[in-house]
Design a protein around this motif. Structure first.
Motif, PDB file in Angstrom:
ATOM      1  N   LYS A 239      -1.174  -3.655   7.305  1.00 20.04           N
ATOM      2  CA  LYS A 239      -0.067  -4.103   8.291  1.00 20.04           C
ATOM      3  C   LYS A 239      -0.536  -5.160   8.922  1.00 20.04           C
ATOM      4  O   LYS A 239       0.241  -5.951   9.445  1.00 20.04           O
ATOM      5  N   LEU A 240      -2.001  -5.260   9.304  1.00 20.99           N
ATOM      6  CA  LEU A 240      -2.633  -6.747  10.049  1.00 20.99           C
ATOM      7  C   LEU A 240      -2.317  -7.975   9.443  1.00 20.99           C
ATOM      8  O   LEU A 240      -1.991  -8.875   9.902  1.00 20.99           O
ATOM      9  N   PHE A 241      -2.389  -7.855   7.949  1.00 21.07           N
ATOM     10  CA  PHE A 241      -1.968  -8.846   7.027  1.00 21.07           C
ATOM     11  C   PHE A 241      -0.575  -8.973   6.612  1.00 21.07           C
ATOM     12  O   PHE A 241      -0.142  -9.558   5.498  1.00 21.07           O
TER      13      PHE A 241
ATOM     14  N   VAL B 272       0.914  -1.139  -0.062  1.00 20.45           N
ATOM     15  CA  VAL B 272      -0.069   0.024  -0.039  1.00 20.45           C
ATOM     16  C   VAL B 272       1.035   1.233   0.070  1.00 20.45           C
ATOM     17  O   VAL B 272       1.795   1.287   0.803  1.00 20.45           O
ATOM     18  N   ILE B 273       0.839   2.085  -0.818  1.00 18.90           N
ATOM     19  CA  ILE B 273       1.387   3.393  -0.904  1.00 18.90           C
ATOM     20  C   ILE B 273       0.672   4.500  -0.882  1.00 18.90           C
ATOM     21  O   ILE B 273      -0.533   4.416  -1.735  1.00 18.90           O
ATOM     22  N   THR B 274       0.718   5.421   0.112  1.00 19.11           N
ATOM     23  CA  THR B 274      -0.079   6.332   0.228  1.00 19.11           C
ATOM     24  C   THR B 274       0.465   7.880   0.504  1.00 19.11           C
ATOM     25  O   THR B 274       1.512   7.702   1.129  1.00 19.11           O
ATOM     26  N   THR B 275      -0.342   8.854   0.239  1.00 20.29           N
ATOM     27  CA  THR B 275       0.158  10.249   0.547  1.00 20.29           C
ATOM     28  C   THR B 275      -0.918  10.902   1.682  1.00 20.29           C
ATOM     29  O   THR B 275      -0.850  11.908   1.893  1.00 20.29           O
TER      30      THR B 275
ATOM     31  N   TYR C 208       3.839   2.700  11.657  1.00 17.57           N
ATOM     32  CA  TYR C 208       3.431   1.490  11.130  1.00 17.57           C
ATOM     33  C   TYR C 208       4.343   1.270   9.875  1.00 17.57           C
ATOM     34  O   TYR C 208       4.173   0.207   9.073  1.00 17.57           O
ATOM     35  N   ALA C 209       4.611   2.506   8.989  1.00 16.97           N
ATOM     36  CA  ALA C 209       5.185   2.360   7.714  1.00 16.97           C
ATOM     37  C   ALA C 209       6.519   1.779   7.419  1.00 16.97           C
ATOM     38  O   ALA C 209       7.442   1.814   8.652  1.00 16.97           O
TER      39      ALA C 209
END
Length: 167
Positions: free
Chosen positions: A114-116, A98-101, A142-143
């Motif tokens: 993260k859970l998975f 997952v890549i997010t801004t 978490y990242a």
């Protein structure tokens, strides 16, 4: 300069893996779209907020969650709804990265990843030169990779990666 080549290093061994690109609408999404060459190189999909702002990227699947504002009375209800929908999308698509801004509406899919035990890449907003975002502060813990676009932001995120702007 942060561009798709920088993130390519993380995913270069994952040629057959799937990437979820997620951001709120507006400026955060525009920053995410700087990574369009990466989106098109890998099996990717987009998750963003449902607003009047229209998302169209040729060849990519798009999913929408309700826009969330911490100041609204139904904020928790929207976050619950986003969380349930994010679980559905995660199970359906099974992304490896997952890549997010950011911002708030993206937190559920990030935590589910993260859970998975999937990889999470966060790119702090270009607009943040002298103070961190709340979402960035939360997801920093978490990242797997956390990028800042200004060197001054390393004082808030000492383990972040500074490579410059994605623009």
């Amino acid at each position: 300069m942060i561009n798709y080549l920088c993130l390519k290093n993380m995913v270069r061994k994952l040629r057959k893996k799937k990437i979820c690109f997620v951001a709120s609408s507006g400026g955060h999404f525009e920053q995410l779209m700087m990574l369009e060459p990466l989106m098109k190189r890998y099996d990717s999909f987009i998750l963003t907020e449902k607003t009047s702002y229209e998302v169209k990227v040729d060849g990519l699947r798009e999913y929408y969650v309700p826009q969330v504002n911490r100041k609204e009375k139904d904020y928790l209800l929207k976050m619950l709804r986003n969380s349930l929908f994010s679980i559905y999308i995660f199970v359906k698509e099974r992304p490896d990265i997952v890549i997010t801004t950011g911002v708030l509406a993206v937190i559920p899919i990030c935590l589910i990843a993260k859970l998975f035990r999937k990889k999470l890449v966060y790119i702090e907003s270009f607009a943040k030169v002298s103070s961190p975002t709340k979402t960035g502060q939360f997801l920093y813990k978490y990242a797997d990779q956390f990028y800042v676009q200004w060197e001054s932001m390393l004082k808030f995120y000492p383990n972040a990666i500074y490579l410059g702007s994605i623009y």
